[in-house]
Write an enzyme that holds these catalytic residues in place. Structure first.
Site, PDB file in Angstrom:
ATOM      1  N   GLN A 194     -43.901 -41.861  15.882  1.00  0.00           N
ATOM      2  CA  GLN A 194     -42.677 -41.544  15.154  1.00  0.00           C
ATOM      3  C   GLN A 194     -42.984 -40.732  13.902  1.00  0.00           C
ATOM      4  O   GLN A 194     -42.071 -40.291  13.209  1.00  0.00           O
ATOM      5  CB  GLN A 194     -41.953 -42.832  14.766  1.00  0.00           C
ATOM      6  N   ASN A 195     -44.253 -40.547  13.612  1.00  0.00           N
ATOM      7  CA  ASN A 195     -44.666 -39.886  12.372  1.00  0.00           C
ATOM      8  C   ASN A 195     -44.622 -38.373  12.497  1.00  0.00           C
ATOM      9  O   ASN A 195     -44.826 -37.815  13.584  1.00  0.00           O
ATOM     10  CB  ASN A 195     -46.080 -40.327  11.983  1.00  0.00           C
ATOM     11  N   VAL A 196     -44.417 -37.717  11.354  1.00  0.00           N
ATOM     12  CA  VAL A 196     -44.400 -36.250  11.312  1.00  0.00           C
ATOM     13  C   VAL A 196     -45.609 -35.710  10.568  1.00  0.00           C
ATOM     14  O   VAL A 196     -45.710 -34.502  10.346  1.00  0.00           O
ATOM     15  CB  VAL A 196     -43.099 -35.731  10.646  1.00  0.00           C
ATOM     16  N   HIS A 237     -40.492 -37.407  16.558  1.00  0.00           N
ATOM     17  CA  HIS A 237     -39.668 -36.894  15.457  1.00  0.00           C
ATOM     18  C   HIS A 237     -40.140 -35.536  14.963  1.00  0.00           C
ATOM     19  O   HIS A 237     -39.777 -35.121  13.861  1.00  0.00           O
ATOM     20  CB  HIS A 237     -39.641 -37.907  14.309  1.00  0.00           C
ATOM     21  N   CYS A 295     -35.226 -12.672  13.131  1.00  0.00           N
ATOM     22  CA  CYS A 295     -33.779 -12.405  13.125  1.00  0.00           C
ATOM     23  C   CYS A 295     -33.107 -12.675  11.781  1.00  0.00           C
ATOM     24  O   CYS A 295     -31.886 -12.537  11.677  1.00  0.00           O
ATOM     25  CB  CYS A 295     -33.101 -13.222  14.212  1.00  0.00           C
ATOM     26  N   GLY A 326     -47.790 -50.263  13.147  1.00  0.00           N
ATOM     27  CA  GLY A 326     -47.126 -49.758  11.953  1.00  0.00           C
ATOM     28  C   GLY A 326     -45.659 -49.450  12.110  1.00  0.00           C
ATOM     29  O   GLY A 326     -45.114 -48.646  11.359  1.00  0.00           O
ATOM     30  N   THR A 327     -44.992 -50.080  13.053  1.00  0.00           N
ATOM     31  CA  THR A 327     -43.566 -49.871  13.253  1.00  0.00           C
ATOM     32  C   THR A 327     -42.947 -51.122  13.853  1.00  0.00           C
ATOM     33  O   THR A 327     -43.578 -51.805  14.664  1.00  0.00           O
ATOM     34  CB  THR A 327     -43.278 -48.661  14.167  1.00  0.00           C
TER      35      THR A 327
END
Length: 226
Positions: free
Chosen positions: A101-103, A119, A150, A185-186
């Protein structure tokens, strides 16, 4: 079976008996707690005056892009300069498949080859108009960078609140295929991540929870596998 890692490590390892598993039969689902010992926050607080909750909402990027980018640059300079800790490295060296889930990108930095970043990540910028991807270094060239292709708005490569997480179908396949799921960790309270735990239970996998002291527990658990 569901096991919780607390108390004496050796006693817990005997109770779990990790020797039943090959490392290739493991999948790890990780959250912010695995990166605490790398010096990163657990999801609360603020960065350059922007709360982490607001950072992951699209509104601030539309309404106050200068503040959002100031926070992003600070995170790139601090979070992306953090080093993987022993837990990241142990999972990488064992070739364990990672659903995170970490970025922060620390699993990839550690050398893990099979990583699903539900994520997204901080290392990329994406254009909402043409869908082009660019390196995060572009954020340091101007206060609010635009797409070189663009001129559309650029956003960090993270999943904003309300958006679908990425690659959840593949993550579900990995968990269904595992004999042992390490949850590190979650607390996995939110859908659709919460459902991964249910997938593992239905598939007959052992679920092993590591909520604190990830370095010690993950290293011990992986080392005990055959």
């Amino acid at each position: 079976m569901v096991f919780y890692c607390n108390g004496n490590i050796l006693d817990t390892l005997k109770r779990i008996d990790m020797s039943r598993f090959c490392r290739s039969q493991l999948v790890a689902i990780t959250g912010a707690g695995i990166s605490v010992e790398s010096g990163l926050p657990v999801g609360t607080g603020s960065v350059m005056g922007v709360s982490l909750d607001d950072f992951f909402r699209r509104d601030i990027w539309l309404d106050d892009p200068h503040s959002a980018y100031d926070a992003y640059r600070h995170m790139l300079s601090t979070w992306r300069s953090a080093s993987p800790n022993a837990a990241h490295l142990a999972l990488a060296h064992a070739g364990v498949r990672i659903v995170t889930q970490n970025v922060d990108g620390l699993h990839r930095d550690a050398g893990s080859q099979s990583v699903i970043e539900l994520h997204g990540n901080l290392r990329e910028l994406r254009c909402d108009v043409c869908s082009s991807l660019f390196t995060a270094k572009l954020a340091f060239r101007e206060a609010v960078p635009r797409c070189p292709t663009c001129a559309g708005r650029l956003f960090p490569g993270v999943v904003f609140e309300g958006e679908q997480v990425r690659h959840i179908a593949r993550a579900t396949e990995w968990v269904a295929d595992a004999r042992c799921v390490l949850v590190v960790g979650t607390e996995m309270n939110m859908d659709p991540v919460r459902r991964l735990r249910e997938v593992g239970v239905r598939a007959g996998a052992d679920i092993i929870w590591v909520l604190d002291d990830a370095e010690a527990w993950v290293c011990a658990l992986v080392d005990a596998c055959r």
